[in-house]
Design a protein around this motif. Structure first.
Motif, PDB file in Angstrom:
ATOM      1  N   LYS A 342      -7.370   3.667   3.768  1.00 39.01           N
ATOM      2  CA  LYS A 342      -7.789   2.265   3.619  1.00 39.01           C
ATOM      3  C   LYS A 342      -9.081   1.975   4.374  1.00 39.01           C
ATOM      4  O   LYS A 342      -9.557   0.838   4.390  1.00 39.01           O
ATOM      5  CB  LYS A 342      -6.690   1.338   4.135  1.00 39.01           C
ATOM      6  CG  LYS A 342      -5.427   1.343   3.299  1.00 39.01           C
ATOM      7  CD  LYS A 342      -4.415   0.356   3.842  1.00 39.01           C
ATOM      8  CE  LYS A 342      -3.203   0.291   2.921  1.00 39.01           C
ATOM      9  NZ  LYS A 342      -2.157  -0.602   3.463  1.00 39.01           N
ATOM     10  N   ASP A 355     -12.255   3.195   1.356  1.00 35.02           N
ATOM     11  CA  ASP A 355     -10.901   3.643   1.031  1.00 35.02           C
ATOM     12  C   ASP A 355     -10.712   5.131   1.333  1.00 35.02           C
ATOM     13  O   ASP A 355     -10.143   5.878   0.540  1.00 35.02           O
ATOM     14  CB  ASP A 355     -10.571   3.357  -0.440  1.00 35.02           C
ATOM     15  CG  ASP A 355     -10.647   1.872  -0.743  1.00 35.02           C
ATOM     16  OD1 ASP A 355     -10.504   1.058   0.191  1.00 35.02           O
ATOM     17  OD2 ASP A 355     -10.871   1.521  -1.914  1.00 35.02           O
ATOM     18  N   GLY A 383      -8.692  -2.440   6.686  1.00 33.83           N
ATOM     19  CA  GLY A 383      -7.862  -2.753   5.517  1.00 33.83           C
ATOM     20  C   GLY A 383      -6.407  -3.013   5.825  1.00 33.83           C
ATOM     21  O   GLY A 383      -5.530  -2.805   4.978  1.00 33.83           O
TER      22      GLY A 383
END
Lengths: 409, 409
Positions: A342, A355, A383
């Protein structure tokens, strides 16, 4: 202040106005074999409120212990700052030196010794010579009043340029002024305070409110900078409010005046903190590390500090190398919640990893241009949640090694 | 292995015997534009037990995740090590590369993919190219058997010299041999393991006992070294026991054989850990930091690591400067119980500070002579309790900056 070249990140000393009720003088105590002023004496008007944040080191200097005790009373009549000798780790003789300085200053002003605040930086382990301190004080008592720039120069040690800042606030219909001076260049990873920083204001502020405001201002400023991860034995930030502006005393946290004062103090502390990083030993780049979407603000701060203290991240930026793998490493070692897949990373405004993967074919030109500049922004998006933090550091260069492998102990 | 000068602290590669049941081969996968061997393949006899300790990084490489899963089965048939590309932070493509390596090796040996252990170090963020890995593996499968020195050279990246060690133990009346190879130079602050280390023994050892013995051996060795405080995403130590020595399988912790084997493994891990510090990036001094009389062993370890990771302590030792004030600073910032006025510090065997004070008129000659040497001992006595710890690090020099500010990402 030393003879080493001025930091390339230095900024000019700003025009700082006098603060009514806070009168600086400087003198030569000759704590080292130099011919510069190294003792700063600031006389404070009766009734001046004081607040402070001090190092969390388990081996603090006697000055720090003295200030910690004196702060409980909330009032100050003088500040004495010694440069060139930190007086830390000197046992009873160090304590005696602080007591002698406070006693002599109290005798001169006709106040209590506990009204005198003392701070010292420089070599550790050598008791501050009382005879030099007393002679220096006597010279300072009769010296001409000086300006804040001279005071900022006099408190410096390995600093390469004098550091000061100012701001104003409207309180109770009156303009109050806040001035700050600060020193620090190495051994900088303040844990609730930085090396030595002093804030003077003519505002009338209750000591308890001043302490709350200073503690709050410290958290996102001095506690968010690091040069080398090494926390000093002497870190001290003191704020003095003389009350000469004549505003109705600020006592209530929930008032427009307190809001304005706090905002000004936050601004001033931020300015001062950045000035210290700009004078980081060997620094050629000012680095801002922003961490967002962490599990908590505390977690974001720890991850940001892990990045800012990583020698591999700091050398990569010194080399103008977009080595974001080292940032991944520093996130991973922080021990805080993080999920590799993330994680996103940017340099300046350019996302280089998203990501958990390199951004394929990202435009390297703006990243290279950004890294060639003097002000570098690193951003990490975890994230995960709403936690965020921003901290500031500098790069790690040959200059840091030269300064610290050659320093005379 | 790189072209940088060999560490001045390097020691010659010892004569390491073959280990029956563990057969190394090396090949050129050409993960970078170089013409050196960079893929190591060690075939292990059926029935080989395996144990491992892996990085605690929250952003581990897919190799680390693969090994963590495979270790639960306790058996190994092969080890594959890639140099020049860590494959870390590469998402699905990185995982696919590890799976492809395991599958191809399993196909060659006729075993399960989970019997294949994979480790990689080098640049972060670039997926390991599967075509190069497969071609390299095919070359390795048919290559001549090599010696441990070639394997140690092949697993290296920024290492300046190959690192290996051996020891023996008498188990069940038979001599068993333990051989280890290791790589690592920067990004070294292992958190339960160091960069990449591999131990091979012909002893017959139950996997559970092997794991307990390795975890115990790791604590005072790999977990007690630091070069730069930066914990890698790929830290891996694996131990393989082929059983070819023919001793009765070691299963019971409370046996003379287990005692002898553990002692040998501890010795080997200690030797390997010190070799990594001796190849610390830019190192010119090997530094042993011993902390005694702390409140607990854990507290002693944290204080020792605070000293060993302090850039100001490390630059002072690089400058051969007996700047014990910086050691006070590092004790103070560790956040562990410490009382300034009970603290004593020595360099070598010379006490320079005692009970919170400089030792008046201590003999500077032996201290200066000690600091000019290559092996520096720093001792801290906290005067509080029975806790103790010893850790090892190296000095911080211009070499570290040169290596890391110029490293190509």
């Amino acid at each position: 202040m030393v003879d080493t070249p001025i930091s390339p990140l230095a900024t000019p000393f700003p025009a700082l106005p006098p603060i009514a009720g806070a009168t600086p003088r400087v003198a030569r105590a000759r704590y080292k074999t130099w011919n510069r002023c190294d003792l700063t004496f600031v006389e404070l008007a009766p009734g001046t409120a004081v607040a402070g944040v001090l190092t969390n080191s388990r081996c603090p200097s006697p000055e720090v212990e003295w200030c910690r005790a004196a702060l409980t009373l909330g009032r100050a009549r003088a500040l004495v700052v010694n440069a060139g000798n930190s007086n830390a780790f000197t046992g009873n003789r160090g304590r005696a030196a602080v007591e002698a300085i406070a006693a002599r200053t109290a005798g001169h002003l006709g106040c209590q010794p506990s009204d005198v605040f003392v701070a010292s930086t420089g070599v550790i382990g050598v008791p501050l010579p009382i005879d030099k301190a007393e002679a220096g004080l006597d010279a300072a008592f009769t010296a001409d009043i000086t300006d804040w720039k001279s005071a900022a120069e006099t408190i410096g040690t390995t600093d390469t340029y004098p550091k000061g800042a100012m701001t104003t606030a409207i309180v109770d219909g009156r303009t109050v002024t806040l001035v700050g001076i600060i020193k620090g260049s190495g051994m900088i990873a303040p844990d609730m305070a930085t090396m030595l920083g002093f804030v003077f204001t003519d505002a009338a502020v209750d000591p308890a409110l001043l302490q709350r405001a200073l503690s709050a201002a410290n958290a996102p400023s001095f506690s968010c900078i690091t040069v080398d991860g090494d926390t000093s034995t002497s870190d001290t930030v003191l704020a003095f409010a003389t009350g000469a502006a004549g505003n109705a005393m600020l006592v209530d946290d929930d008032s427009a005046g307190a809001d304005a004062f706090r905002a000004a103090l936050n601004d001033l502390c931020h300015q001062l903190a950045i000035l210290v990083v700009r004078d980081g030993e060997g620094a050629t780049k000012l680095i801002e590390v922003e961490v967002i979407a962490a599990e908590s603000d505390r977690s974001a701060h720890r991850i940001a500090m892990s990045i800012a203290n990583s020698p591999l991240v700091k050398t990569a930026i010194a080399g103008e190398d977009a080595n974001w793998g080292r940032i991944v490493m520093a996130v991973g070692k922080a021990g805080e919640p993080a999920e590799r897949d993330k994680l996103s990373i940017r340099f300046g405004n350019t996302l280089v990893a998203r990501d958990g993967l390199a951004v394929e074919g990202y435009d390297e030109a703006p990243v290279a241009a950004h890294l060639k500049g003097q002000e570098i922004a690193v951003g990490v998006d975890l994230g995960l949640g709403d936690g965020q933090a921003t901290v500031w550091t500098c790069d790690l260069t040959h200059g840091y090694i030269s300064i610290n492998a050659d320093y005379r102990s």
